[in-house]
Design a protein around this motif. Structure first.
Motif, PDB file in Angstrom:
ATOM      1  N   ALA A 279      47.911  20.986  45.620  1.00 19.58           N
ATOM      2  CA  ALA A 279      47.389  21.364  46.937  1.00 19.58           C
ATOM      3  C   ALA A 279      48.490  21.346  47.995  1.00 19.58           C
ATOM      4  CB  ALA A 279      46.251  20.435  47.339  1.00 19.58           C
ATOM      5  N   GLU A 280      49.353  20.335  47.943  1.00 17.07           N
ATOM      6  CA  GLU A 280      50.440  20.246  48.931  1.00 17.07           C
ATOM      7  C   GLU A 280      51.429  21.395  48.790  1.00 17.07           C
ATOM      8  OE1 GLU A 280      52.292  16.400  48.710  1.00 17.07           O
ATOM      9  OE2 GLU A 280      50.408  15.354  49.146  1.00 17.07           O
ATOM     10  N   ILE A 281      51.789  21.732  47.568  1.00 16.19           N
ATOM     11  CA  ILE A 281      52.724  22.836  47.343  1.00 16.19           C
ATOM     12  C   ILE A 281      52.080  24.153  47.784  1.00 16.19           C
ATOM     13  CG2 ILE A 281      54.071  24.109  45.618  1.00 16.19           C
ATOM     14  CD1 ILE A 281      55.167  21.333  46.088  1.00 16.19           C
ATOM     15  N   ALA A 282      50.810  24.324  47.470  1.00 15.87           N
ATOM     16  CA  ALA A 282      50.105  25.543  47.877  1.00 15.87           C
ATOM     17  C   ALA A 282      50.071  25.658  49.399  1.00 15.87           C
ATOM     18  CB  ALA A 282      48.685  25.553  47.312  1.00 15.87           C
ATOM     19  N   GLN A 283      49.829  24.555  50.067  1.00 16.85           N
ATOM     20  CA  GLN A 283      49.804  24.555  51.528  1.00 16.85           C
ATOM     21  C   GLN A 283      51.191  24.879  52.086  1.00 16.85           C
ATOM     22  OE1 GLN A 283      48.756  20.775  53.288  1.00 16.85           O
ATOM     23  NE2 GLN A 283      48.080  21.755  55.191  1.00 16.85           N
ATOM     24  N   GLN A 284      52.210  24.303  51.479  1.00 19.80           N
ATOM     25  CA  GLN A 284      53.578  24.548  51.931  1.00 19.80           C
ATOM     26  C   GLN A 284      53.957  26.021  51.834  1.00 19.80           C
ATOM     27  OE1 GLN A 284      56.405  21.916  50.120  1.00 19.80           O
ATOM     28  NE2 GLN A 284      58.151  23.134  50.746  1.00 19.80           N
ATOM     29  N   PHE A 285      53.471  26.704  50.795  1.00 20.47           N
ATOM     30  CA  PHE A 285      53.813  28.110  50.603  1.00 20.47           C
ATOM     31  C   PHE A 285      52.704  29.053  51.074  1.00 20.47           C
ATOM     32  CE2 PHE A 285      56.804  26.066  47.760  1.00 20.47           C
ATOM     33  CZ  PHE A 285      57.964  26.749  48.071  1.00 20.47           C
ATOM     34  N   ASN A 286      51.672  28.466  51.693  1.00 23.65           N
ATOM     35  CA  ASN A 286      50.570  29.257  52.232  1.00 23.65           C
ATOM     36  C   ASN A 286      49.989  30.197  51.172  1.00 23.65           C
ATOM     37  OD1 ASN A 286      48.765  29.980  54.220  1.00 23.65           O
ATOM     38  ND2 ASN A 286      50.059  31.638  55.004  1.00 23.65           N
ATOM     39  N   CYS A 287      49.659  29.597  50.045  1.00 22.99           N
ATOM     40  CA  CYS A 287      49.054  30.372  48.960  1.00 22.99           C
ATOM     41  C   CYS A 287      47.896  29.563  48.380  1.00 22.99           C
ATOM     42  CB  CYS A 287      50.093  30.696  47.881  1.00 22.99           C
ATOM     43  SG  CYS A 287      50.724  29.250  46.986  1.00 22.99           S
ATOM     44  N   VAL A 288      47.165  30.163  47.478  1.00 29.13           N
ATOM     45  CA  VAL A 288      46.047  29.459  46.850  1.00 29.13           C
ATOM     46  C   VAL A 288      46.586  28.548  45.740  1.00 29.13           C
ATOM     47  CG1 VAL A 288      44.318  31.205  47.403  1.00 29.13           C
ATOM     48  CG2 VAL A 288      45.634  31.402  45.296  1.00 29.13           C
ATOM     49  N   PRO A 289      45.936  27.420  45.495  1.00 28.22           N
ATOM     50  CA  PRO A 289      46.399  26.504  44.443  1.00 28.22           C
ATOM     51  C   PRO A 289      46.519  27.159  43.061  1.00 28.22           C
ATOM     52  CG  PRO A 289      44.836  25.381  45.852  1.00 28.22           C
ATOM     53  CD  PRO A 289      44.825  26.834  46.264  1.00 28.22           C
ATOM     54  N   SER A 290      45.691  28.151  42.793  1.00 26.76           N
ATOM     55  CA  SER A 290      45.780  28.810  41.487  1.00 26.76           C
ATOM     56  C   SER A 290      47.127  29.519  41.307  1.00 26.76           C
ATOM     57  CB  SER A 290      44.626  29.798  41.290  1.00 26.76           C
ATOM     58  OG  SER A 290      44.673  30.821  42.259  1.00 26.76           O
ATOM     59  N   GLN A 291      47.775  29.872  42.415  1.00 30.99           N
ATOM     60  CA  GLN A 291      49.109  30.483  42.335  1.00 30.99           C
ATOM     61  C   GLN A 291      50.105  29.455  41.770  1.00 30.99           C
ATOM     62  OE1 GLN A 291      49.953  33.777  43.304  1.00 30.99           O
ATOM     63  NE2 GLN A 291      51.846  33.330  42.233  1.00 30.99           N
ATOM     64  N   ILE A 292      49.952  28.209  42.160  1.00 29.81           N
ATOM     65  CA  ILE A 292      50.811  27.142  41.645  1.00 29.81           C
ATOM     66  C   ILE A 292      50.546  26.978  40.152  1.00 29.81           C
ATOM     67  CG2 ILE A 292      51.484  24.718  41.873  1.00 29.81           C
ATOM     68  CD1 ILE A 292      52.004  26.561  44.393  1.00 29.81           C
ATOM     69  N   ASN A 293      49.275  26.993  39.767  1.00 25.05           N
ATOM     70  CA  ASN A 293      48.922  26.915  38.345  1.00 25.05           C
ATOM     71  C   ASN A 293      49.586  28.039  37.555  1.00 25.05           C
ATOM     72  OD1 ASN A 293      47.298  24.739  38.852  1.00 25.05           O
ATOM     73  ND2 ASN A 293      45.378  25.838  38.565  1.00 25.05           N
ATOM     74  N   TYR A 294      49.518  29.247  38.094  1.00 27.92           N
ATOM     75  CA  TYR A 294      50.101  30.402  37.421  1.00 27.92           C
ATOM     76  C   TYR A 294      51.595  30.208  37.201  1.00 27.92           C
ATOM     77  CZ  TYR A 294      52.097  35.005  36.715  1.00 27.92           C
ATOM     78  OH  TYR A 294      52.836  36.043  36.220  1.00 27.92           O
ATOM     79  N   VAL A 295      52.301  29.782  38.226  1.00 29.93           N
ATOM     80  CA  VAL A 295      53.750  29.586  38.121  1.00 29.93           C
ATOM     81  C   VAL A 295      54.061  28.527  37.065  1.00 29.93           C
ATOM     82  CG1 VAL A 295      55.809  28.770  39.327  1.00 29.93           C
ATOM     83  CG2 VAL A 295      54.238  30.354  40.460  1.00 29.93           C
ATOM     84  N   ILE A 296      53.344  27.438  37.107  1.00 26.73           N
ATOM     85  CA  ILE A 296      53.608  26.354  36.156  1.00 26.73           C
ATOM     86  C   ILE A 296      53.265  26.796  34.735  1.00 26.73           C
ATOM     87  CG2 ILE A 296      52.867  24.043  35.454  1.00 26.73           C
ATOM     88  CD1 ILE A 296      52.715  23.413  38.493  1.00 26.73           C
ATOM     89  N   LYS A 297      52.153  27.462  34.571  1.00 26.11           N
ATOM     90  CA  LYS A 297      51.715  27.885  33.234  1.00 26.11           C
ATOM     91  C   LYS A 297      52.647  28.926  32.617  1.00 26.11           C
ATOM     92  CE  LYS A 297      47.501  27.676  32.271  1.00 26.11           C
ATOM     93  NZ  LYS A 297      46.243  27.439  31.705  1.00 26.11           N
TER      94      LYS A 297
END
Length: 155
Positions: free
Chosen positions: A29-47
């Motif tokens: 959630a913090e990374i998503a907020q920092q990049f102003n994107c949805v948390p699923s975007q972080i999931n996508y990058v990590i996956k």
């Protein structure tokens, strides 16, 4: 950063966080907020960008105090042997067959004597006594698969 999409930027940021350290813990959630994107975007990058094939292991814990831990690992040189063993592991394996497999790992210098002896002890009938031979053999197979998975990375 011109020409980079948000996934590239997030990947670069996370790799920079890893830097010379072996692991990093993040809050999705913090990374998503920092990049102003949805948390699923972080999931996508990590996956897609932090996979075992690329030298990373990802662990996560969900919930209020949840985190995502990214570990940088080094693949071993003897991946073919381990992959072949995993691919041919039956759903249930007898103690004697497990002993032969462990001996192969020792002979190939994948494990040392102490590791082999620990594996033999954990996989022995004496340790696993399930009362049901089939359940014991299935448990032994699952444990062997876990051992083989842990051997994929250098420590």
């Amino acid at each position: 950063m011109q020409g980079q999409n948000i996934s590239d930027v997030i990947e670069h940021y996370l790799k920079a966080m890893l830097g010379s350290t072996r692991q990093v813990e993040i809050s999705r959630a913090e990374i998503a907020q920092q990049f102003n994107c949805v948390p699923s975007q972080i999931n996508y990058v990590i996956k897609t960008r932090f996979t075992p094939q690329r030298g990373y292991v990802v662990e996560s814990k969900r919930g209020g105090g949840g985190y995502i831990r990214i570990l940088k690992v080094h693949l071993r040189d003897d991946q073919d042997l381990l992959a072949m063993m995993v691919a041919n592991m039956p759903p249930a394996i007898r103690e004697r067959d497990a002993q032969v497999l462990i001996q192969q790992l020792y002979d190939a210098d994948v494990i040392d004597r102490q590791e082999g002896n620990m594996m033999l002890t954990v996989l022995s009938h004496h340790t696993l006594q399930q009362g049901d031979r089939q359940a014991e053999d299935e448990l032994r197979s699952r444990l062997l698969l876990a051992f083989l998975a842990s051997l994929r990375y250098e420590r």
